[in-house]
Design an enzyme around this catalytic site. Sequence first.
Site, PDB file in Angstrom:
ATOM      1  N   ASN A  37      33.357  -6.179  13.192  1.00  0.00           N
ATOM      2  CA  ASN A  37      33.533  -7.375  12.443  1.00  0.00           C
ATOM      3  C   ASN A  37      33.161  -8.600  13.239  1.00  0.00           C
ATOM      4  O   ASN A  37      33.540  -8.619  14.324  1.00  0.00           O
ATOM      5  CB  ASN A  37      34.913  -7.513  12.015  1.00  0.00           C
ATOM      6  CG  ASN A  37      35.816  -7.261  13.212  1.00  0.00           C
ATOM      7  OD1 ASN A  37      35.753  -6.648  14.039  1.00  0.00           O
ATOM      8  ND2 ASN A  37      36.962  -8.142  12.748  1.00  0.00           N
ATOM      9  N   LYS A  60      28.627  -2.204  24.838  1.00  0.00           N
ATOM     10  CA  LYS A  60      28.658  -1.175  24.026  1.00  0.00           C
ATOM     11  C   LYS A  60      29.121  -1.649  22.575  1.00  0.00           C
ATOM     12  O   LYS A  60      30.058  -1.994  22.254  1.00  0.00           O
ATOM     13  CB  LYS A  60      29.403  -0.198  24.424  1.00  0.00           C
ATOM     14  CG  LYS A  60      29.187   1.425  24.006  1.00  0.00           C
ATOM     15  CD  LYS A  60      29.164   1.494  22.605  1.00  0.00           C
ATOM     16  CE  LYS A  60      30.508   1.893  21.746  1.00  0.00           C
ATOM     17  NZ  LYS A  60      30.704   1.957  20.504  1.00  0.00           N
ATOM     18  N   PRO A  61      27.887  -1.648  21.697  1.00  0.00           N
ATOM     19  CA  PRO A  61      28.399  -2.410  20.298  1.00  0.00           C
ATOM     20  C   PRO A  61      28.791  -1.338  19.292  1.00  0.00           C
ATOM     21  O   PRO A  61      28.493  -0.188  19.728  1.00  0.00           O
ATOM     22  CB  PRO A  61      27.021  -2.892  19.858  1.00  0.00           C
ATOM     23  CG  PRO A  61      26.044  -2.151  20.763  1.00  0.00           C
ATOM     24  CD  PRO A  61      26.695  -1.750  22.092  1.00  0.00           C
ATOM     25  N   GLU A  63      28.914   1.343  16.593  1.00  0.00           N
ATOM     26  CA  GLU A  63      27.695   1.855  16.045  1.00  0.00           C
ATOM     27  C   GLU A  63      27.170   1.590  14.480  1.00  0.00           C
ATOM     28  O   GLU A  63      26.260   1.496  14.068  1.00  0.00           O
ATOM     29  CB  GLU A  63      27.940   3.523  15.957  1.00  0.00           C
ATOM     30  CG  GLU A  63      29.372   3.898  15.238  1.00  0.00           C
ATOM     31  CD  GLU A  63      30.551   3.900  16.191  1.00  0.00           C
ATOM     32  OE1 GLU A  63      31.460   4.716  15.783  1.00  0.00           O
ATOM     33  OE2 GLU A  63      30.600   3.401  17.122  1.00  0.00           O
ATOM     34  N   GLU A 136      42.038  -6.709  23.124  1.00  0.00           N
ATOM     35  CA  GLU A 136      42.532  -7.409  21.852  1.00  0.00           C
ATOM     36  C   GLU A 136      42.513  -6.388  20.793  1.00  0.00           C
ATOM     37  O   GLU A 136      41.424  -6.049  20.359  1.00  0.00           O
ATOM     38  CB  GLU A 136      41.666  -8.542  21.600  1.00  0.00           C
ATOM     39  CG  GLU A 136      42.134  -9.448  20.439  1.00  0.00           C
ATOM     40  CD  GLU A 136      41.178 -10.376  19.897  1.00  0.00           C
ATOM     41  OE1 GLU A 136      40.788 -10.442  18.673  1.00  0.00           O
ATOM     42  OE2 GLU A 136      40.402 -11.022  20.674  1.00  0.00           O
ATOM     43  N   CYS A 170      41.521  -9.067  12.516  1.00  0.00           N
ATOM     44  CA  CYS A 170      42.524  -8.620  13.286  1.00  0.00           C
ATOM     45  C   CYS A 170      43.754  -9.375  13.184  1.00  0.00           C
ATOM     46  O   CYS A 170      44.760  -8.988  13.023  1.00  0.00           O
ATOM     47  CB  CYS A 170      42.248  -8.347  14.951  1.00  0.00           C
ATOM     48  SG  CYS A 170      41.007  -7.265  15.513  1.00  0.00           S
ATOM     49  N   LYS A 220      39.983   3.928   2.944  1.00  0.00           N
ATOM     50  CA  LYS A 220      41.308   3.525   3.667  1.00  0.00           C
ATOM     51  C   LYS A 220      41.959   2.376   2.738  1.00  0.00           C
ATOM     52  O   LYS A 220      43.326   2.499   2.495  1.00  0.00           O
ATOM     53  CB  LYS A 220      40.805   3.108   4.987  1.00  0.00           C
ATOM     54  CG  LYS A 220      42.294   2.522   5.618  1.00  0.00           C
ATOM     55  CD  LYS A 220      41.986   2.015   7.051  1.00  0.00           C
ATOM     56  CE  LYS A 220      43.301   1.231   7.514  1.00  0.00           C
ATOM     57  NZ  LYS A 220      42.889   0.726   8.947  1.00  0.00           N
ATOM     58  N   GLU A 267      47.933  -2.130   9.152  1.00  0.00           N
ATOM     59  CA  GLU A 267      46.817  -3.013   9.260  1.00  0.00           C
ATOM     60  C   GLU A 267      45.784  -2.443   8.139  1.00  0.00           C
ATOM     61  O   GLU A 267      45.073  -1.513   8.161  1.00  0.00           O
ATOM     62  CB  GLU A 267      46.263  -2.946  10.564  1.00  0.00           C
ATOM     63  CG  GLU A 267      45.247  -4.145  10.648  1.00  0.00           C
ATOM     64  CD  GLU A 267      44.401  -4.279  12.058  1.00  0.00           C
ATOM     65  OE1 GLU A 267      44.012  -5.632  12.362  1.00  0.00           O
ATOM     66  OE2 GLU A 267      44.360  -3.268  12.526  1.00  0.00           O
ATOM     67  N   ILE A 268      45.639  -3.232   7.029  1.00  0.00           N
ATOM     68  CA  ILE A 268      44.682  -2.778   5.823  1.00  0.00           C
ATOM     69  C   ILE A 268      43.167  -3.128   6.120  1.00  0.00           C
ATOM     70  O   ILE A 268      42.474  -2.311   5.960  1.00  0.00           O
ATOM     71  CB  ILE A 268      45.218  -3.373   4.525  1.00  0.00           C
ATOM     72  CG1 ILE A 268      46.725  -2.981   4.422  1.00  0.00           C
ATOM     73  CG2 ILE A 268      44.161  -2.939   3.396  1.00  0.00           C
ATOM     74  CD1 ILE A 268      47.324  -3.701   3.021  1.00  0.00           C
ATOM     75  N   PHE A 269      42.949  -3.974   6.828  1.00  0.00           N
ATOM     76  CA  PHE A 269      41.946  -4.766   7.238  1.00  0.00           C
ATOM     77  C   PHE A 269      40.883  -4.769   5.970  1.00  0.00           C
ATOM     78  O   PHE A 269      39.754  -4.198   5.840  1.00  0.00           O
ATOM     79  CB  PHE A 269      41.088  -3.747   8.222  1.00  0.00           C
ATOM     80  CG  PHE A 269      40.419  -4.524   9.473  1.00  0.00           C
ATOM     81  CD1 PHE A 269      41.242  -5.335  10.274  1.00  0.00           C
ATOM     82  CD2 PHE A 269      39.332  -4.163   9.778  1.00  0.00           C
ATOM     83  CE1 PHE A 269      40.833  -6.141  11.149  1.00  0.00           C
ATOM     84  CE2 PHE A 269      38.528  -4.792  10.664  1.00  0.00           C
ATOM     85  CZ  PHE A 269      39.459  -5.668  11.410  1.00  0.00           C
TER      86      PHE A 269
END
Length: 368
Positions: A37, A60-61, A63, A136, A170, A220, A267-269
């Site tokens: 995100n 390391k981004p 994927e 974080e 977040c 999810k 955490e639904i996100f």
Amino acid sequence: MPRLILLMIWIYWYNGNITTITRIEPKGVCAIIIPWNSPVIMLAKTMGPALAAGNTVIVKPAEQTSLSALYIASLVKEAEFPSGVFNVVCGYGAITGSALSEHMDVDKITFTGSTAVGKLIQQASGKSNLKSVTLELGGKSPLVVFNDADVDEAVHLAHFAVYVCNGQVCCAGSRTFVQEGIYDEFVKKSAEVAAARVVGDPFNTKTVQGPQVNAQQLNKILELIESGVKEGAKLETGGKRIGNRGYYVEPTVFSNVRDDMRIAREEIFGPVQQIIKFKTMDEVIRRSNDTIYGLGSGIVTKSLDNVFTYSQAVKAGTVWVNCYFVVTPQTPLGGYKMSGFGREFGENALYEYTEEKTITIRLVNKNS
């Protein structure tokens, strides 16, 4: 007493002829593991201080969103950075991220993402070279609206706090606590604003909400929405997938939410707002802190007493007052509890990427 004895020995032996210097040095090799995100922002806020402090960087981004980091790497090359200063390594977290976390030549790990993965990174650090770690992690941030707030303004502020970036943030204010005197009006207006939200192709200028990142995240969110209905929360609007192409979720509002429901704890996100009724300040402080997380928080009120009472009592790294998501480079950003540790931004941001060395020099007096 021991300190006094040491001081007396120092004065007698060295005659006070001592100079001490504190030297700030780079950590060395810093691995930065970023989420999917807002990948450009996530990279910029970490690579900047890491490079400014004199470190080399391995990125390391995620994927799901590797192209932005690779494009930034091309700009770094165009800017003629020295070879090896900025590096991008793509791959899955369980393979590439794990290898970086365990590698003995990596001196620092900065990770933004889930609490579960953050724990794995910290464990890997302990098993390898005890590399420095900044985390974080997740959040379930409370936004508290008091009776004295302007209801219309508070509704739109709370809407923004939940739905920005399709809810994939977040520190989203996903637990909306509303005092009982304005609760019913607030719920009604929040449902209307959410129902009017334009969802669709992000390349369409009228769109304000695009798709979720992938099928896994879509499923999810839908499963958690279903759990809210089953556990007795009132679905005011939304709650379903839009169409069968892409990963679109209706902007969703729940009322009559209890603290023990999954939608109030996990955490639904995603674009799902939980509106929770409260009566008193003491009650909302206790309920705000009844979570494993402590990243963001907010309060909407006209009372300075409310502002300072709540701000000092809530266990969160950031408290937004009559606003939300206002972040400046000058102010530290980070979390309490399982939302991680360490701070980005602020005056001490560089210190997350440096070591302090004390150099003590005895000055030799030729006449002694």
